[in-house]
Scaffold this motif. Structure first.
Motif, PDB file in Angstrom:
ATOM      1  N   GLY A 232       5.638  27.687 -12.587  1.00 20.30           N
ATOM      2  CA  GLY A 232       5.644  27.091 -13.911  1.00 20.30           C
ATOM      3  C   GLY A 232       6.994  27.159 -14.594  1.00 20.30           C
ATOM      4  N   GLY A 233       8.062  27.146 -13.819  1.00 22.19           N
ATOM      5  CA  GLY A 233       9.412  27.202 -14.367  1.00 22.19           C
ATOM      6  C   GLY A 233       9.946  28.595 -14.598  1.00 22.19           C
ATOM      7  N   ALA A 234       9.156  29.630 -14.319  1.00 24.34           N
ATOM      8  CA  ALA A 234       9.595  31.016 -14.494  1.00 24.34           C
ATOM      9  C   ALA A 234       9.652  31.697 -13.132  1.00 24.34           C
ATOM     10  N   LEU A 235      10.543  32.676 -12.996  1.00 27.23           N
ATOM     11  CA  LEU A 235      10.666  33.399 -11.737  1.00 27.23           C
ATOM     12  C   LEU A 235       9.582  34.469 -11.648  1.00 27.23           C
TER      13      LEU A 235
ATOM     14  N   ALA B 280      -0.307  28.847 -13.843  1.00 25.91           N
ATOM     15  CA  ALA B 280       0.962  28.120 -13.864  1.00 25.91           C
ATOM     16  C   ALA B 280       1.006  27.105 -15.004  1.00 25.91           C
ATOM     17  N   GLU B 281      -0.138  26.508 -15.329  1.00 28.55           N
ATOM     18  CA  GLU B 281      -0.196  25.559 -16.443  1.00 28.55           C
ATOM     19  C   GLU B 281       0.136  26.252 -17.762  1.00 28.55           C
ATOM     20  N   VAL B 282      -0.370  27.472 -17.953  1.00 26.41           N
ATOM     21  CA  VAL B 282      -0.060  28.230 -19.167  1.00 26.41           C
ATOM     22  C   VAL B 282       1.429  28.562 -19.205  1.00 26.41           C
ATOM     23  N   ILE B 283       1.960  29.035 -18.097  1.00 27.59           N
ATOM     24  CA  ILE B 283       3.371  29.417 -18.040  1.00 27.59           C
ATOM     25  C   ILE B 283       4.261  28.216 -18.340  1.00 27.59           C
ATOM     26  N   ASP B 284       3.888  27.062 -17.836  1.00 24.80           N
ATOM     27  CA  ASP B 284       4.700  25.861 -17.992  1.00 24.80           C
ATOM     28  C   ASP B 284       4.815  25.421 -19.450  1.00 24.80           C
ATOM     29  N   ARG B 285       3.904  25.885 -20.300  1.00 26.88           N
ATOM     30  CA  ARG B 285       3.931  25.499 -21.718  1.00 26.88           C
ATOM     31  C   ARG B 285       4.909  26.342 -22.530  1.00 26.88           C
ATOM     32  N   HIS B 286       5.511  27.356 -21.932  1.00 29.58           N
ATOM     33  CA  HIS B 286       6.357  28.283 -22.695  1.00 29.58           C
ATOM     34  C   HIS B 286       7.694  28.466 -21.981  1.00 29.58           C
ATOM     35  N   ASP B 287       8.772  28.449 -22.747  1.00 29.19           N
ATOM     36  CA  ASP B 287      10.102  28.503 -22.148  1.00 29.19           C
ATOM     37  C   ASP B 287      10.836  29.813 -22.406  1.00 29.19           C
ATOM     38  N   HIS B 288      10.126  30.843 -22.853  1.00 20.28           N
ATOM     39  CA  HIS B 288      10.786  32.117 -23.148  1.00 20.28           C
ATOM     40  C   HIS B 288      10.266  33.250 -22.264  1.00 20.28           C
ATOM     41  N   ILE B 289       9.747  32.902 -21.081  1.00 17.53           N
ATOM     42  CA  ILE B 289       9.256  33.904 -20.141  1.00 17.53           C
ATOM     43  C   ILE B 289      10.411  34.315 -19.228  1.00 17.53           C
ATOM     44  N   GLU B 290      10.827  35.552 -19.369  1.00 16.33           N
ATOM     45  CA  GLU B 290      11.981  36.053 -18.626  1.00 16.33           C
ATOM     46  C   GLU B 290      11.633  36.325 -17.162  1.00 16.33           C
ATOM     47  N   ARG B 291      10.429  36.831 -16.892  1.00 14.98           N
ATOM     48  CA  ARG B 291      10.046  37.146 -15.524  1.00 14.98           C
ATOM     49  C   ARG B 291       8.541  37.389 -15.442  1.00 14.98           C
TER      50      ARG B 291
ATOM     51  N   SER C  90      -2.563  36.355   5.833  1.00 13.76           N
ATOM     52  CA  SER C  90      -3.675  37.277   5.588  1.00 13.76           C
ATOM     53  C   SER C  90      -3.676  37.772   4.147  1.00 13.76           C
ATOM     54  N   MET C  91      -2.501  38.010   3.598  1.00 11.10           N
ATOM     55  CA  MET C  91      -2.416  38.461   2.210  1.00 11.10           C
ATOM     56  C   MET C  91      -2.693  37.317   1.249  1.00 11.10           C
ATOM     57  N   ASP C  92      -2.255  36.104   1.602  1.00  6.10           N
ATOM     58  CA  ASP C  92      -2.515  34.950   0.742  1.00  6.10           C
ATOM     59  C   ASP C  92      -4.012  34.682   0.600  1.00  6.10           C
ATOM     60  N   GLU C  93      -4.785  35.021   1.636  1.00  9.16           N
ATOM     61  CA  GLU C  93      -6.234  34.872   1.551  1.00  9.16           C
ATOM     62  C   GLU C  93      -6.843  35.826   0.526  1.00  9.16           C
ATOM     63  N   MET C  94      -6.062  36.815   0.123  1.00 10.88           N
ATOM     64  CA  MET C  94      -6.492  37.767  -0.911  1.00 10.88           C
ATOM     65  C   MET C  94      -5.692  37.545  -2.191  1.00 10.88           C
ATOM     66  N   GLY C  95      -5.311  36.307  -2.447  1.00 15.48           N
ATOM     67  CA  GLY C  95      -4.433  35.982  -3.557  1.00 15.48           C
ATOM     68  C   GLY C  95      -5.158  35.706  -4.858  1.00 15.48           C
ATOM     69  N   LEU C  96      -4.413  35.210  -5.835  1.00 17.81           N
ATOM     70  CA  LEU C  96      -4.947  34.880  -7.152  1.00 17.81           C
ATOM     71  C   LEU C  96      -5.681  33.547  -7.078  1.00 17.81           C
ATOM     72  N   LEU C  97      -6.951  33.535  -7.403  1.00 18.07           N
ATOM     73  CA  LEU C  97      -7.780  32.342  -7.246  1.00 18.07           C
ATOM     74  C   LEU C  97      -7.444  31.246  -8.252  1.00 18.07           C
ATOM     75  N   ASP C  98      -7.084  31.638  -9.472  1.00 14.42           N
ATOM     76  CA  ASP C  98      -6.796  30.624 -10.500  1.00 14.42           C
ATOM     77  C   ASP C  98      -5.301  30.540 -10.813  1.00 14.42           C
ATOM     78  N   ARG C  99      -4.497  30.557  -9.743  1.00 16.95           N
ATOM     79  CA  ARG C  99      -3.046  30.510  -9.940  1.00 16.95           C
ATOM     80  C   ARG C  99      -2.591  29.179 -10.535  1.00 16.95           C
ATOM     81  N   ALA C 100      -3.292  28.091 -10.252  1.00 18.72           N
ATOM     82  CA  ALA C 100      -2.900  26.792 -10.821  1.00 18.72           C
ATOM     83  C   ALA C 100      -3.085  26.790 -12.333  1.00 18.72           C
ATOM     84  N   ALA C 101      -4.188  27.352 -12.800  1.00 14.89           N
ATOM     85  CA  ALA C 101      -4.430  27.437 -14.242  1.00 14.89           C
ATOM     86  C   ALA C 101      -3.409  28.354 -14.906  1.00 14.89           C
TER      87      ALA C 101
END
Length: 269
Positions: free
Chosen positions: A203-206, A177-188, A164-175
């Motif tokens: 995207g490789g970050a927690l 994750a693509e941004v996050i995957d381009r950077h390796d200094h994201i701590e959290r 039920s909560m996932d139905e109210m989730g982030l719509l562009d989470r894939a996009a």
């Protein structure tokens, strides 16, 4: 340094049935008292969205009265229960909030760089960042070359199994994750919305969700498409940063428990 993350306080006016059920304002005042008096007193506080329950001006008035209870800087993020225009108008003294556009901003002056995102999709329970904000995030991450980055946002960028909560989730989470995957200094990546402590790699970050100071969502996983709340204890996250070990996250309940014993210099008391 220590960073307290409180989330989903859902402030309502005293005459509201929601307030009579959950007492969110009282609980946030108690959370402020607990944070201020803690042996692990934080340097700053982030409130990661759903600041109020029904996006009403009077609710923001109540929140405005409570925030001075915190004795350290407090940063506000919008959630799906918030009204960004009202939030901007009601807190002009929070000058880190942009005067127009998305309520996204960066906080400097610390060993970590903090980036706060606006996932509010006006009038909808779902979250959305959009191309413009994602491009801004990408630029902010690209220009930061000397410090790790912590990202705060309300909607988590992953499915949790709480259907039920996932139905109210982030719509562009894939996009995202693509941004996050381009950077390796994201701590959290630190989120709210779920009213539970939940973690997942994105995207490789927690990415990590913070419980609520008001009430928790029942843990109903899988195809149990049912939504419920529980009077589990008000809780927040305490993020402990050191140069040697990075960011370590602890949960803390908004309650003072009796100490059974302590050991100091070899002596138990």
């Amino acid at each position: 340094m220590l960073i307290a993350q409180l989330s989903d306080c859902h402030i309502a006016t005293a005459d509201d049935e929601f307030a009579k059920l959950y007492r969110p304002a009282e609980k946030l005042v108690e959370a402020a008292r607990h944070v201020n008096s803690s042996v692990n007193r934080p340097d700053l506080v982030f409130l990661t969205g759903d600041l109020v329950n029904s996006a009403k001006r009077k609710e923001y008035d109540v929140l405005k009265e409570i925030l001075p209870e915190f004795k350290m800087p407090v940063y506000l993020l919008p959630g799906n229960h918030d009204d960004c225009a009202l939030l901007r108008a009601q807190f002009p003294d929070h000058d880190y909030l942009p005067k127009s556009g998305d309520l996204c901003y960066a906080v400097d002056g610390w060993p970590l760089k903090f980036i706060c995102l606006d996932t509010n999709l006006h009038g909808k329970p779902q979250g959305f960042l959009g191309e413009e904000q994602l491009a801004w995030l990408d630029r902010e991450l690209a220009v930061e070359t000397t410090r790790p980055v912590v990202i705060f946002m309300h909607h988590p960028p992953f499915r949790t199994g709480l259907v039920s909560m996932d139905e109210m989730g982030l719509l562009d989470r894939a996009a995202f994750a693509e941004v996050i995957d381009r950077h390796d200094h994201i701590e959290r990546i630190l989120c709210g919305h779920l009213h539970r402590a939940i973690q997942k790699l994105v995207g490789g970050a927690l990415a990590q969700c913070c419980p609520s100071t008001s009430h928790q969502v029942r843990l109903l996983l899988g195809e149990k498409n049912e939504l419920g709340t529980a009077f589990e204890p008000p809780e927040y996250l305490l993020h402990y940063w050191t140069e040697t070990d990075g960011l370590v996250t602890h949960s803390d309940y908004v309650k003072d428990y009796k100490i059974a014993w302590t050991l100091k210099d070899g002596v138990v008391s």
